[in-house]
Enzyme design. Sequence first.
Site, short mmCIF file in Angstrom:
data_model
loop_
_atom_site.label_atom_id
_atom_site.label_comp_id
_atom_site.label_asym_id
_atom_site.label_seq_id
_atom_site.Cartn_x
_atom_site.Cartn_y
_atom_site.Cartn_z
N ASP A 121 0.84 -1.19 0.00
CA ASP A 121 0.00 0.00 0.00
C ASP A 121 0.88 1.25 0.00
OD1 ASP A 121 -2.53 1.18 -0.09
OD2 ASP A 121 -2.54 1.54 2.06
N ASP A 228 -8.92 0.50 2.40
CA ASP A 228 -7.93 0.02 3.37
C ASP A 228 -8.34 0.50 4.76
OD1 ASP A 228 -5.57 -1.30 4.10
OD2 ASP A 228 -4.46 0.58 4.12
N ARG A 232 -7.05 4.04 13.55
CA ARG A 232 -6.13 5.17 13.69
C ARG A 232 -5.49 5.24 15.07
NH1 ARG A 232 -5.04 6.30 8.49
NH2 ARG A 232 -6.90 6.95 7.34
N TYR A 239 3.16 2.94 15.15
CA TYR A 239 3.85 3.09 13.86
C TYR A 239 5.28 3.63 13.97
CZ TYR A 239 3.54 8.19 13.22
OH TYR A 239 3.69 9.55 13.32
N LYS A 248 -3.54 -1.65 10.37
CA LYS A 248 -3.94 -1.80 8.97
C LYS A 248 -4.24 -3.25 8.58
CE LYS A 248 -2.93 2.44 7.29
NZ LYS A 248 -3.82 3.25 6.45
#
Length: 408
Positions: A121, A228, A232, A239, A248
């Site tokens: 992605d 996708d 959040r 991340y 994800k």
Amino acid sequence: MSEHSPLDLAEGDPFGPHNLPYGVFTTADEPARRRIGVRIGGHVLDAGAAAHALGSPHADLLGRPSLNPLLAAGRAVWQEVRRELTAWVTDPAHRAAVEPLLHPLGTVELHLPYEVADYVDFYASEHHATNVGRIFRPDGDALTPNWKHLPIGYHGRAGTIVVSGTDVVRPTGQRKAPADPAPVFGPSVKLDIEAEVGFLVGTPSELGRPVPLSSYRDHVFGLTLLNDWSARDVQAWEYVPLGPFLGKSFQTSVSAWVTPLEALDAARTAPPARDLPLLPYLDDAEEEPGGYDVRISVEINGEAVAEPPFSTMYWTAAQQLAHMTVNGASLRTGDLYGSGTVSGPETGQRGSLLELTWNGRDAIELADGKRTFLEDGDEVVLTAWAPGPDGTRVGLGEVRGRIAPAAG
């Protein structure tokens, strides 16, 4: 010839002979037998049965339960099969053979039409990346220093790609707000969408041999709509420093239809002007226009909330393909790569709730109440179309998903 043929489509039908997207379907009387289908208007043509009835040399490829053998056959075969399909649904001489092989769309079940090999992605919309940068780095530069030099991406999880209509179970994981003393564990409270376009690889490539921009059409079979889904709050905590992971990987939804690149020639458009010079392997100044004029619509519970324009994407599908193989990584039949969230310059063109609500600051109004992020029971539907030949429209189907409560 029947008096009222399903092949006699209304003028302007976005699924006319100029489109002919591929899918895989089953029927109620044979629920275990998956077949390749081609959409024509409101019907699905059993492509394998048609190929057999009309003596096509490609009957074996079209008689498989998945698109992967056709994908692997290469561009010359893709073109030959498309010419055959076009003739079968337009030449009156074929109607007696073809009409009995048409199934009304509402009577079939659609399945994921290909076996996904790898999933990548990207993060290719300057407007989306700028908005995200302003949300999370309000006192810094909106774009990271590398953003305009290479298409940023990450490797996702191929095994959790599902076909449109599959419920989305709310993911569970760790989250930690900046003011919290420690992380907590539980269902995501910031479940989001990402309106994207996906590109499906057919012809594989050799390990160690990069794929240049000029070979894009030799490897990419077609495109599909993609959502996708993103947690959040999980993503924000996990991340740094390696990027997206559990926020994800729980699910990515794709359309049941794959539109061949040849059906979108009229939609090709130049990407936005680049304001920094590109390294030679990404420099597409001498290549055919690399963008696509795809108009996406996002609905939540039947209400339109955004119309992201794919023509604004800074990085093209050909550049993304060149970049993800420039290190020698090989392509496999069934590889899927997503464009990244599609967002335009206007507020109503943002392809995620993160941007539409500015990370929950500004709720959007729906008939059944305000939303900052998705609630259980919400249904999200992405649809899209692109300009076709002679003023037609090319329909790209839909991606539909309803949010189910977290497991357990």
